[in-house]
Design an enzyme around this catalytic site. Structure first.
Site, PDB file in Angstrom:
ATOM      1  N   GLU A   2      40.718  29.548  12.348  1.00 11.39           N
ATOM      2  CA  GLU A   2      40.873  28.760  13.581  1.00 11.39           C
ATOM      3  C   GLU A   2      40.261  29.563  14.717  1.00 11.39           C
ATOM      4  OE1 GLU A   2      45.039  27.835  14.014  1.00 11.39           O
ATOM      5  OE2 GLU A   2      45.160  27.023  11.973  1.00 11.39           O
ATOM      6  N   SER A  16      39.700  37.026  12.317  1.00 14.72           N
ATOM      7  CA  SER A  16      40.094  38.229  11.560  1.00 14.72           C
ATOM      8  C   SER A  16      41.610  38.259  11.372  1.00 14.72           C
ATOM      9  CB  SER A  16      39.650  39.490  12.312  1.00 14.72           C
ATOM     10  OG  SER A  16      38.245  39.608  12.243  1.00 14.72           O
ATOM     11  N   ARG A  25      35.291  37.925  -2.451  1.00 11.17           N
ATOM     12  CA  ARG A  25      34.474  38.942  -1.788  1.00 11.17           C
ATOM     13  C   ARG A  25      33.438  39.565  -2.706  1.00 11.17           C
ATOM     14  NH1 ARG A  25      39.526  40.707   2.026  1.00 11.17           N
ATOM     15  NH2 ARG A  25      39.089  39.130   3.606  1.00 11.17           N
ATOM     16  N   GLN A  51      10.474  45.434   9.567  1.00  4.06           N
ATOM     17  CA  GLN A  51       9.760  46.564  10.174  1.00  4.06           C
ATOM     18  C   GLN A  51       8.489  46.895   9.381  1.00  4.06           C
ATOM     19  OE1 GLN A  51      10.747  47.806  12.998  1.00  4.06           O
ATOM     20  NE2 GLN A  51       9.202  49.408  13.175  1.00  4.06           N
ATOM     21  N   PHE A  65       6.772  44.875   7.489  1.00  4.46           N
ATOM     22  CA  PHE A  65       5.789  43.804   7.683  1.00  4.46           C
ATOM     23  C   PHE A  65       5.217  43.808   9.104  1.00  4.46           C
ATOM     24  CE2 PHE A  65       7.388  42.032   3.748  1.00  4.46           C
ATOM     25  CZ  PHE A  65       6.317  41.312   3.257  1.00  4.46           C
ATOM     26  N   GLY A 101       4.465  42.827  12.878  1.00  6.37           N
ATOM     27  CA  GLY A 101       4.419  41.560  13.607  1.00  6.37           C
ATOM     28  C   GLY A 101       4.468  40.349  12.695  1.00  6.37           C
ATOM     29  N   GLU A 105      33.999  35.626   5.167  1.00  3.87           N
ATOM     30  CA  GLU A 105      34.975  36.107   4.164  1.00  3.87           C
ATOM     31  C   GLU A 105      35.559  37.457   4.579  1.00  3.87           C
ATOM     32  OE1 GLU A 105      34.712  35.220   0.105  1.00  3.87           O
ATOM     33  OE2 GLU A 105      33.489  33.436   0.421  1.00  3.87           O
ATOM     34  N   GLY A 106      35.736  37.615   5.890  1.00  3.87           N
ATOM     35  CA  GLY A 106      36.303  38.836   6.460  1.00  3.87           C
ATOM     36  C   GLY A 106      35.202  39.731   6.996  1.00  3.87           C
TER      37      GLY A 106
END
Ligand code: CAA
Length: 380
Positions: free
Chosen positions: A127, A132, A243, A336, A338, A340, A363-364
């Site tokens: 909600e 958390s 998890r 980084q 690759f 630009g 999931e936390g």
């Protein structure tokens, strides 16, 4: 004895999941990321390929797999598109409370039709003021005759506006706070349920995330899972299980970014040589590779422990936290490498980096995972 090789059974599952991911998910990943919707028919296709509701017992329309088999699947699907995959994977999370705590009648009534019919279910815990701190939910489900009457607002529910079944955590005895929370199965077409918002997200855009408002929603008390007042432990036990799935999905995302970065670093020429010949780039790749391997091992350990019936609260939190931090770091480093090109909207590593962020949150959050780990360590 420790054996790191995959059995025949796991190799078959891995090959099947990889084929599905590469043929059915990867080719449409960018398109549905742009559209911000779930690809029509993908859930049914996953069901046909034996990749939906994999941890639900076969007798109820699932695949009857364990956590390790499920983790192997999640890595493969995640490597193609974690957004599309979360719709397929999180169905298992939403159905787990029914599987673990439902009686025979409830399993027949809710689990079987959803699992056999490739329908979606949503896990409605969070909600606005209870993210958390999941124990501080305010949604109520007050007893009235033979019914519960549910009032409140649930947010960030994956598949929330598409699901046929909602597994809702609500206070049946508000005076007792979290100890008065219960788990109730609510058919999504029950009068009084309204989709009050569909979220527009940074990443994992090919999934549906919705806010649901419950106004005097009446369901029979026989829809209660387990005992009244045990909703919070049911939620936490379900999340323990889920998890390692998020961890595996994270390994898939990280692996995809690593593979793209290695390929590019070998072919991209600058200063007359492939950029992988620069120690600055090759050491980045070495760190990325190391972390992906470590994340996978933690994930498989947590899943294996769950399959052995061992308490895996700490290990699944460790796996989720480490693997999703790895996904964020590896995808960022891939962008980084690759340069630009990788920052542009039409490049897959740009999407992988956006997709990775939520893995550290849902999931936390990883701060909560560290809290769970620390509490478990303190018990040793
Ligand atoms: N399994 C079973 N029971 C457990 C448990 C576990 N792993 N951990 C705790 N419990 C029990 C405790 O024994 C206690 O029971 P009693 O009331 O009988 O004593 C009760 O649950 C409360 O435990 P705590 O006192 O430890 O609770 P807390 O409020 O201090 O902390 C928390 C709990 C770990 C922080 C928890 O609130 C939490 O995990 N928060 C994160 C919430 C979360 O993960 N949300 C994700 C939403 S779902 C989602 O994102 C999915 C999606 O759509 C993609």
């Amino acid at each position: 004895m420790i054996d790191f090789s995959l059995s025949e059974d796991l190799l078959e599952i891995q090959a099947r999941a990889r084929k599905f991911a590469q043929e059915e998910i990867l080719p449409i990943a960018a398109e549905y990321d742009r559209k911000g919707t779930v690809p029509p028919g993908i859930v049914e296709k996953a069901k046909k390929a034996g990749l939906l509701n994999v941890t639900i017992p076969r007798e109820y329309g699932g695949m009857g797999y364990g956590a390790l088999q499920s983790a192997i699947i999640a890595e493969e699907l995640g490597a193609a598109c974690s957004g599309i995959s979360i719709t397929i994977l999180v169905n298992g999370l939403a159905l787990t409370p029914i599987q673990l705590f439902g009686n025979e009648e409830q399993k027949e009534k809710f689990l079987r039709p959803v699992a056999e019919g490739a329908k979606l279910a949503a896990f409605c815990l969070t909600e606005r003021e209870a993210g958390s701190d999941a124990g501080s939910i305010k949604t109520t489900a007050l007893p009235d005759g033979d019914d519960y009457v549910i009032n409140g607002v649930k947010c960030f529910a994956t598949s929330g506006s598409m699901a046929e079944i909602l597994v809702v955590f609500a206070l049946t005895d508000p005076d007792r706070g979290a100890r008065g929370a219960s788990t109730i199965v609510v058919p999504a077409n029950t009068p009084g349920i309204r989709v009050s918002k569909v979220e527009d997200k940074m990443g994992q855009r090919a999934s549906n995330t919705a806010e649901l408002t419950f106004d005097d929603v009446r369901v029979p008390q026989s829809n209660l899972l387990g005992k009244p007042g045990r909703g919070f432990p049911i939620a936490l036990q379900t999340l323990d299980f889920g998890r390692s799935g998020v961890a595996a999905l994270s390994v898939g995302v990280a692996r995809a970014a690593l593979e793209l970065a290695i390929g590019y670093a070998k072919e991209r020429q600058q200063f007359g040589a492939p950029i992988i010949t620069n120690q600055g780039v090759s050491f980045m790749l070495a760190d990325m590779g190391m972390k992906v391997e470590a994340a996978r091992l933690l994930t498989w350990q947590a899943a294996w422990m769950a399959d052995q019936g061992l308490k895996a609260t700490a290990q699944s939190a460790m796996a989720k936290c480490f693997a999703s931090d790895t996904a964020m770091q590896v995808t960022t480093d891939a962008v980084q490498i690759f340069g630009g090109v990788g920052y542009m909207r039409d490049h897959p590593v740009e999407k992988l980096m956006r997709d990775a962020k939520i893995l550290q949150i849902y999931e936390g959050t990883n701060q909560i995972q560290r809290m769970v780990i620390a509490r478990q360590l303190a018990k040793l």
